[in-house]
Design a protein around this motif. Structure first.
Motif, PDB file in Angstrom:
ATOM      1  N   THR A  38      -8.106  23.500  72.356  1.00  0.00           N
ATOM      2  CA  THR A  38      -8.933  22.715  71.440  1.00  0.00           C
ATOM      3  C   THR A  38      -8.071  21.997  70.414  1.00  0.00           C
ATOM      4  OG1 THR A  38     -10.726  24.320  71.702  1.00  0.00           O
ATOM      5  CG2 THR A  38     -10.883  22.793  69.859  1.00  0.00           C
ATOM      6  N   VAL A  39      -7.083  22.674  69.876  1.00  0.00           N
ATOM      7  CA  VAL A  39      -6.164  22.043  68.930  1.00  0.00           C
ATOM      8  C   VAL A  39      -5.423  20.899  69.615  1.00  0.00           C
ATOM      9  CG1 VAL A  39      -4.132  22.375  67.476  1.00  0.00           C
ATOM     10  CG2 VAL A  39      -5.885  24.154  67.564  1.00  0.00           C
ATOM     11  N   GLU A  40      -4.951  21.152  70.821  1.00  0.00           N
ATOM     12  CA  GLU A  40      -4.220  20.127  71.568  1.00  0.00           C
ATOM     13  C   GLU A  40      -5.102  18.904  71.810  1.00  0.00           C
ATOM     14  OE1 GLU A  40      -2.322  19.553  76.019  1.00  0.00           O
ATOM     15  OE2 GLU A  40      -2.215  21.533  75.075  1.00  0.00           O
ATOM     16  N   MET A  70       2.832  12.120  62.905  1.00  0.00           N
ATOM     17  CA  MET A  70       2.508  13.496  62.520  1.00  0.00           C
ATOM     18  C   MET A  70       1.789  14.228  63.646  1.00  0.00           C
ATOM     19  SD  MET A  70       1.572  13.347  58.421  1.00  0.00           S
ATOM     20  CE  MET A  70       0.326  12.058  58.527  1.00  0.00           C
ATOM     21  N   GLY A  71       0.869  13.537  64.328  1.00  0.00           N
ATOM     22  CA  GLY A  71       0.169  14.153  65.446  1.00  0.00           C
ATOM     23  C   GLY A  71       1.105  14.524  66.575  1.00  0.00           C
ATOM     24  N   ARG A  83       5.577  20.804  67.988  1.00  0.00           N
ATOM     25  CA  ARG A  83       5.864  22.013  67.202  1.00  0.00           C
ATOM     26  C   ARG A  83       4.680  22.976  67.301  1.00  0.00           C
ATOM     27  NH1 ARG A  83       8.745  24.607  65.135  1.00  0.00           N
ATOM     28  NH2 ARG A  83       8.823  24.364  62.882  1.00  0.00           N
ATOM     29  N   ARG A  84       4.397  23.391  68.509  1.00  0.00           N
ATOM     30  CA  ARG A  84       3.222  24.216  68.762  1.00  0.00           C
ATOM     31  C   ARG A  84       3.295  25.561  68.037  1.00  0.00           C
ATOM     32  NH1 ARG A  84       0.974  21.694  73.509  1.00  0.00           N
ATOM     33  NH2 ARG A  84      -0.462  23.407  73.827  1.00  0.00           N
ATOM     34  N   SER A  85       4.476  26.025  67.739  1.00  0.00           N
ATOM     35  CA  SER A  85       4.617  27.312  67.056  1.00  0.00           C
ATOM     36  C   SER A  85       3.964  27.301  65.686  1.00  0.00           C
ATOM     37  CB  SER A  85       6.096  27.674  66.910  1.00  0.00           C
ATOM     38  OG  SER A  85       6.786  26.696  66.136  1.00  0.00           O
ATOM     39  N   LEU A  86       3.703  26.118  65.135  1.00  0.00           N
ATOM     40  CA  LEU A  86       3.038  26.025  63.833  1.00  0.00           C
ATOM     41  C   LEU A  86       1.558  26.378  63.912  1.00  0.00           C
ATOM     42  CD1 LEU A  86       4.628  22.734  62.445  1.00  0.00           C
ATOM     43  CD2 LEU A  86       4.978  25.042  61.544  1.00  0.00           C
ATOM     44  N   TRP A  87       0.976  26.279  65.120  1.00  0.00           N
ATOM     45  CA  TRP A  87      -0.468  26.477  65.204  1.00  0.00           C
ATOM     46  C   TRP A  87      -0.944  27.298  66.404  1.00  0.00           C
ATOM     47  CZ3 TRP A  87      -2.013  24.277  69.754  1.00  0.00           C
ATOM     48  CH2 TRP A  87      -1.264  23.203  70.240  1.00  0.00           C
ATOM     49  N   ASP A  88      -0.075  27.597  67.363  1.00  0.00           N
ATOM     50  CA  ASP A  88      -0.599  28.288  68.544  1.00  0.00           C
ATOM     51  C   ASP A  88      -0.747  29.793  68.358  1.00  0.00           C
ATOM     52  OD1 ASP A  88       2.026  29.067  68.696  1.00  0.00           O
ATOM     53  OD2 ASP A  88       2.423  28.216  70.676  1.00  0.00           O
ATOM     54  N   ASN A  89      -0.362  30.310  67.183  1.00  0.00           N
ATOM     55  CA  ASN A  89      -0.551  31.730  66.892  1.00  0.00           C
ATOM     56  C   ASN A  89      -1.485  31.955  65.702  1.00  0.00           C
ATOM     57  OD1 ASN A  89       1.125  32.946  68.930  1.00  0.00           O
ATOM     58  ND2 ASN A  89       2.897  32.143  67.802  1.00  0.00           N
ATOM     59  N   LEU A  90      -2.339  30.968  65.422  1.00  0.00           N
ATOM     60  CA  LEU A  90      -3.291  31.130  64.323  1.00  0.00           C
ATOM     61  C   LEU A  90      -4.269  32.260  64.634  1.00  0.00           C
ATOM     62  CD1 LEU A  90      -4.146  27.386  63.581  1.00  0.00           C
ATOM     63  CD2 LEU A  90      -2.703  28.891  62.202  1.00  0.00           C
TER      64      LEU A  90
END
Length: 211
Positions: free
Chosen positions: A148-150, A112-113, A119-126
């Motif tokens: 930080t997410v990475e 999952m990690g 699939r950065r598009s799921l979180w890089d535009n938060l």
């Protein structure tokens, strides 16, 4: 029946003693968890097409120390939620939170990690008000900026105690704590922001289970 959180709910973490604090948690906090769980479990299950359950942490393993945070979870099955990705709603001394959570070494956590890293598009535009945590036992959070997410995802993959939580928080001075309609909107907006990521992780999880 109490529906939403209040600023005074943070005061429970000033109560000394396991039994005394747990009594306050059961009286003040758990009814809020139940209200939120009842409000969203059906919608979450419909969106994900996964028959998740709702859980409220009971802290039964504690014998001396009072809990420094308490939480509930949408997801998993009737037996538990920690081995699954799940949506966690909780409170500690610093904030109230709704996080998508991968904690306590869930099954398929490396898969999952790695998936989230790709699939950065799921979180890089938060939005700017999203935060990330790498340890569910501590109240420390960081702004969910891309690096930080990475970094948190890589730690999830490479470190046994690594965890990943991402979502939004309310602090004691938040206006939402004085306005039920604003608080309802906060949780709905946060949930809607997390659901695409949650569904993809659940789909991946179930695919791995079928191998």
């Amino acid at each position: 029946m109490k529906g939403y959180f209040r600023n005074s709910d943070f005061d429970i973490f000033n109560i000394d003693g396991l039994d005394e604090r747990m009594s306050a948690i059961r009286e003040q906090i758990q009814p809020v968890f139940q209200h939120i769980g009842d409000a969203y479990i059906a919608d979450v299950n419909a969106y994900t097409e996964f028959e998740g359950s709702f859980h409220i942490a009971q802290h039964r393993r504690r014998t001396t120390n009072a809990p420094e945070s308490t939480w509930s979870a949408i997801g998993g099955n009737k037996r538990g939620y920690k081995k699954y990705p799940h949506i966690q709603i909780g409170i500690n001394e610093k904030h109230i939170f709704m996080f998508l959570s991968l904690i306590d070494n869930p099954k398929h956590e490396i898969t999952m990690g790695e998936y989230l890293l790709k699939r950065r598009s799921l979180w890089d535009n938060l939005n700017d008000d999203y935060f990330v945590s790498g340890d569910h036992t501590k109240p420390d959070i960081q702004s969910a900026e891309e690096d930080t997410v990475e970094k948190t995802l890589k730690r999830l993959i490479n470190v046994k105690k690594g965890e990943f939580m991402v979502g939004r928080v309310l602090i004691p001075s938040s206006d939402e704590l004085n306005d039920d309609s604003k608080q309802k909107e906060f949780f709905e907006d946060t949930l809607n922001g997390l659901l695409p990521m949650y569904k993809e992780l659940l789909d991946l999880y179930q695919k791995e289970e079928m191998k």
